[in-house]
Enzyme design. Structure first.
Site, mmCIF file in Angstrom:
data_model
loop_
_atom_site.group_PDB
_atom_site.id
_atom_site.type_symbol
_atom_site.label_atom_id
_atom_site.label_comp_id
_atom_site.label_asym_id
_atom_site.label_seq_id
_atom_site.Cartn_x
_atom_site.Cartn_y
_atom_site.Cartn_z
ATOM 1 N NE ARG A 28 -9.815 15.235 -45.154
ATOM 2 C CZ ARG A 28 -8.691 14.631 -44.785
ATOM 3 N NH1 ARG A 28 -8.054 15.036 -43.720
ATOM 4 N NH2 ARG A 28 -8.219 13.607 -45.473
ATOM 5 C CE LYS B 17 0.084 13.096 -43.021
ATOM 6 N NZ LYS B 17 0.871 14.068 -42.271
ATOM 7 C CB THR B 18 1.584 12.693 -37.024
ATOM 8 O OG1 THR B 18 1.046 13.497 -38.074
ATOM 9 C CG2 THR B 18 2.423 13.566 -36.109
ATOM 10 C CD GLN C 260 -4.902 12.455 -47.769
ATOM 11 O OE1 GLN C 260 -5.375 13.422 -47.169
ATOM 12 N NE2 GLN C 260 -4.324 11.455 -47.124
ATOM 13 C CG ASP D 279 4.232 14.784 -42.668
ATOM 14 O OD1 ASP D 279 3.709 13.839 -43.290
ATOM 15 O OD2 ASP D 279 3.640 15.421 -41.782
ATOM 16 C CD GLU D 280 0.737 16.040 -45.511
ATOM 17 O OE1 GLU D 280 0.478 15.415 -46.559
ATOM 18 O OE2 GLU D 280 -0.073 16.155 -44.573
#
Length: 716
Positions: free
Chosen positions: A600, A33-34, A247, A216-217
Site C-alpha cells: 500500500r 490491472k484495471t 493478495q 477482476d480480483e
C-alpha cells in the site's frame, strides 16, 4: 504501434491484444490491472469486432464497475450500452429480475441485507424454541450463508446434533424467505446458478450471448461464483481472469485461493501473463515485499519491480509498549505534516480493530484529524434503515423483516407480547406478519395493542394511497413526516440527534437524485431504489476529499494506496494472528496480508512493534513478528529510542530528559505504581519523548516504563 496499446508496457500489451482464448493475468500490486481490463474490452470491440452485448465483465465493487464502464467509454469515445458489467451480486440480481418466474419468485421480490437477514434468523430461533445463549443467531446466519456459498440447500440427514439443529434452522429460514418473497445476498447467486443449471433454454441463451467473460480480483471468488462463471463460459466461450494469488486474504469470507490455482487446469489452453512492473512503490518497498511473500510455498509466483527510485529504507521502531508505539507514530506523522504532506497522505494499518483505541487517543491529543476507514456508511445507519423499512413495507407487505423493525417505531404501544402472538399465528398458518395482523384485527377487539396494530396498518395503506401520485422523493418525505420518524429524532437535542435528522433529510436528497440502472427499467422506481440500496450496503468508503489520517485494518487496506504507511503491532500472535498459527494454511494467508499492507506504501513504510502490549484486558509480552525477519536486513533501518544517559559510578543521577523531568526520583529509589504496586528504580535511558525508566516491582518483576506515562510516586 496501435494507439490503444501505446500507453501500455510489454506485458500489459500482451494481455490486452491476446488472441481469443482463455487468459490468466497475474497482476501484481500496483501493476495496472484495471487499465488492462479496460483496454482489453476496448480491444475486443474495436479489433475483434465484438458488440458490447456479447461481453460480460465482473468486478467486486459497484465503484469498480462504474469506473470500468466510464474508462471504456472514454477509450471508445461513445456511450457504452448493452454490456453487462457489475458485481457478482448485482449481475445475479439483474438475471433474477429477468427470470423471476423460472427462479420461483414473484416479480417484486425484495433483497435482504445482512441486518435484515439476522432479524429473520432470530425469528426462526424463536419459532423453534432455541435458547439464544446456546444457539446464537449469528452462528446460524453464518451457517446458512456458508452453505449457500458452497451451493448447498438444507438437507434432511445430519451427522451430529449440531448439524441437525442448523439444518432445521436453515430449512425454516428458507420457508420464511420464500413465503415473504425475499432473497438474501448469497441466495441471489445460488438461485441464479440453479436457474442456469435447471433450464437448458436459459443457459443456452446466455452461453451464446456472452462470448467473452472478464473477471477482476479472481483470487477472491468463492465456490458458487466460480461454478457460476464456469457454467456461463461453457465449452465455447473465452474467459479472462485477472487476479493475484499473493493478495488472497479473504478466506474468512469464503474466498477460495484454489480457484485461481486451478484456472489453467479447468480452462485448457490457458495463456498465463504476469504483470510484474509496479507503478506505485519504491524499489526498497517492493524488494522488501518480495522477500516476505517468497516464503509462501503455494503460489503461482511473480516478482514485482519498478523503474522508480530506490527510496528510503523501512524504519523499524521497537516500542516499550502500545502507548509508546502510538506516540512514536503520531509524532512522526506531525513531522511529515510539517514537511508539507497532507494528513490524507498517511495511513496506519493494524491487524486487529482493538489496536485503534490508543492510536485514536494520541491523535486526538495531537489534534490530528483522523478517520477509521470502513465505519458505518450512510445506508447502514440505524435511522436510515428505519426509514427504508417503511419504504420496503410499502413495496412489499409480506417483508417480515421490515415489519418487525418498524411496527413499534416510533413507539405506538405494540409490545413484544403482541409481536410473539403475531409470530406464532404467522408460523401456524404459514402467512406473513402483515396477514397475521389482519387476522388478529378481524377476530379480536382486545384493547390498546390491537387498536395500535390497526392504526399501523392504516398508516401504511394511507402512505401507499398517497404515494401513487407522488415522486420517489415526495413519497420519502411523506414517510418521514407522517410516520413521525423525523419528529422522533428531532426531540433529541444532542449532536447525535441533530446528525440523525440531517441523515434522514439527506435520504430525501438521495431518492431525488436516484436514476434507475439499465436492469431496473421494468421495476417501479421504489423497487429499483430499494434494490440499489441493498446492493450498495457494505461498500464502505472514506469521506471524499477529507484531509485526515486513515486508520484501518490490513484487510480494509486492500486496493488502496498512500504515500506514507505505518504498519503497527508487528508481533507474534498479533500479526501473524494467534488463530492463524493454529490453522494449516492460515500462516500463508497472514503473510499475504503482510504483503498487501506493505504494497500500500508508495514512498515510505514504517514497521513498529511493542515489547509489551495491553490488549483484550491482558498484558502481553510478545516477540517481534517473523515477518520483520523475512525482510532482507539491508532494507531496514532501526529507529533507536534515544541516546543513553551517562552515569558516573559514584553518582546516583536524577531521572530527567529534555522534555520530561521527574523530580526526586533516583536510581535505587523505592516507588509506587498505580497498577504494578511498589518497586525499585534500577535503570534509566533515553531523552526527549522516548525517555524510559526500568523498575523492579515486588510482585511483577522488572519493567521498562515510558517516562511520560510512568506516573510513579516516591515511597516515603
Amino acid at each position: 504501434m496501435n494507439s490503444l496499446l501505446q500507453s501500455l508496457n510489454e506485458a500489459q500489451r500482451a494481455a490486452v491484444s491476446a488472441p481469443p482464448g482463455h487468459v490468466l493475468v497475474l497482476a501484481g500490486a500496483g501493476s495496472g490491472k484495471t487499465r488492462v481490463l479496460v483496454h482489453r474490452i476496448a480491444w475486443l470491440m474495436i479489433h475483434e469486432h465484438l458488440s458490447a452485448h456479447s461481453i460480460l465483465a465482473v468486478t467486486f465493487t459497484n465503484k469498480a464497475a462504474y469506473e470500468m464502464r466510464s474508462r471504456i467509454e472514454t477509450l471508445l469515445g461513445t456511450p457504452l450500452t448493452g454490456m453487462w458489467a457489475g458485481t457478482f451480486h448485482g449481475l445475479a440480481h439483474r438475471f433474477l429480475r429477468a427470470h423471476w418466474q423460472a427462479a420461483g419468485l414473484s416479480e417484486s421480490f425484495q433483497i435482504l441485507d445482512s441486518d435484515d437477514q439476522y432479524r429473520l434468523v432470530r425469528r426462526v430461533h424463536k419459532n423453534l424454541g432455541l435458547d439464544e445463549t446456546r444457539w446464537p443467531p449469528k452462528q446460524s446466519q453464518w451457517f446458512i450463508n456458508k452453505n449457500k456459498e458452497e451451493g448447498l440447500r438444507p438437507k434432511a440427514n445430519s451427522d451430529n446434533f449440531f448439524d441437525e439443529v442448523m439444518q432445521k434452522v436453515y430449512a425454516a429460514y428458507e420457508e420464511l424467505c420464500q413465503r415473504g418473497n425475499m432473497v438474501d445476498f448469497a441466495e441471489l447467486l445460488l438461485r441464479s446458478l440453479e436457474v442456469l443449471q435447471q433450464h437448458a433454454d436459459i443457459r443456452t441463451h446466455y452461453q451464446q450471448r456472452f462470448r467473452h467473460i472478464l473477471v477482476d480480483e479472481f483470487q477472491d471468488t468463492n465456490t458458487i461464483q466460480y461454478n457460476w462463471l464456469k457454467l456461463l463460459a461453457g465449452d465455447k466461450n473465452w474467459m479472462m481472469a485477472v487476479g493475484d494469488d499473493d493478495q488472497s486474504i479473504y478466506s474468512w469470507r469464503g474466498a477460495k485461493i484454489e480457484n485461481i490455482h486451478r484456472f489453467s487446469t479447468d480452462f485448457p489452453g490457458c495463456q498465463t501473463i504476469r504483470l510484474e512492473q509496479n507503478y506505485r512503490s519504491t524499489r526498497v518497498i517492493l524488494r522488501a515485499a518480495n522477500g516476505v511473500i517468497s516464503r509462501n510455498r503455494n503460489r503461482l509466483g511473480k516478482n514485482l519491480w519498478t523503474q522508480d527510485e530506490m527510496g528510503a529504507l523501512i524504519s523499524l521502531y521497537a516500542a516499550f509498549n502500545e502507548r509508546d508505539e502510538a506516540y512514536y507514530v503520531v509524532s512522526t506523522i506531525r513531522e511529515w505534516v510539517r514537511k508539507g504532506y497532507a494528513n490524507k497522505d498517511i495511513a496506519i494499518l493494524y491487524r486487529s480493530n482493538a489496536q485503534s483505541r490508543i492510536l485514536e487517543e494520541q491523535l486526538i491529543d495531537a489534534r490530528i484529524a483522523y478517520h477509521i476507514y470502513g465505519g458505518l456508511k450512510f445506508f447502514e445507519r440505524a435511522e436510515i434503515k428505519d426509514a427504508l423499512a417503511y419504504l420496503r413495507l410499502l413495496a412489499n407487505r409480506h417483508d417480515d423483516a421490515a415489519f418487525e423493525r418498524i411496527v413499534n417505531l416510533p413507539t405506538r404501544g405494540i409490545g413484544e407480547t403482541t409481536l410473539n402472538e403475531l409470530r406464532e399465528l404467522a408460523k401456524r398458518n404459514a402467512i406473513s406478519l402483515w396477514q397475521a395482523s389482519e387476522q388478529v384485527i378481524t377476530q379480536s377487539d382486545r384493547g390498546r395493542a390491537v387498536k395500535a396494530l390497526q392504526q399501523f396498518l392504516n398508516l401504511i395503506n394511507t402512505l401507499e394511497e398517497r404515494g401513487q401520485l407522488q415522486t420517489l422523493d415526495e413519497k420519502t418525505t411523506e414517510v418521514l413526516h407522517t410516520t413521525g420518524l423525523l419528529a422522533h429524532h428531532a426531540k433529541d437535542k444532542t449532536e447525535k440527534g441533530l446528525s440523525r435528522v440531517e441523515n434522514l433529510e439527506e435520504l430525501t436528497a438521495a431518492t431525488r437524485q436516484f436514476h434507475p440502472p439499465e436492469e431496473g427499467e421494468n421495476l417501479t422506481l421504489l423497487d429499483a431504489f430499494l434494490a440499489h440500496v441493498a446492493l450498495e450496503t457494505g461498500e464502505g468508503q472514506a469521506p471524499a476529499n477529507a484531509d485526515c489520517v486513515h486508520l484501518m485494518t490490513l484487510h480494509a487496506a486492500k486496493g488502496l494506496e498512500f504515500p506514507i504507511v505505518f504498519m503497527v503491532g508487528l508481533e507474534e500472535e498479533l500479526f501473524p494472528h494467534k488463530m492463524s498459527m493454529e490453522e494449516g494454511s492460515g500462516l500463508e494467508e497472514e503473510r499475504r496480508l503482510c504483503y498487501v499492507g506493505m504494497t500500500r506504501a508508495m514512498r515510505k513504510l514504517y514497521f513498529s512493534y511493542a515489547e509489551t502490549r495491553f490488549l483484550h484486558g491482558t498484558e502481553k509480552f510478545n516477540v517481534p513478528s517473523r515477518f520483520i525477519a523475512e525482510v532482507p536486513p539491508e532494507l531496514i533501518e532501526p529507529v533507536r529510542a534515544a541516546v543513553q544517559i551517562s552515569r558516573p559510578a559514584a553518582v546516583t543521577p536524577a531521572i530527567q530528559s529534555s522534555e520530561y523531568e521527574l523530580p526526586g526520583l533516583k536510581i535505587g529509589q523505592r516507588v509506587k505504581h498505580a497498577r504494578f504496586g511498589e518497586g525499585i528504580i534500577i535503570d534509566a535511558e533515553g531523552r526527549g519523548e522516548h525517555a524510559r525508566i526500568q523498575v523492579k516491582f515486588d510482585q511483577h518483576g522488572a519493567k521498562w516504563l515510558v517516562a511520560s506515562f510512568a506516573k510513579l510516586e516516591p515511597v516515603r
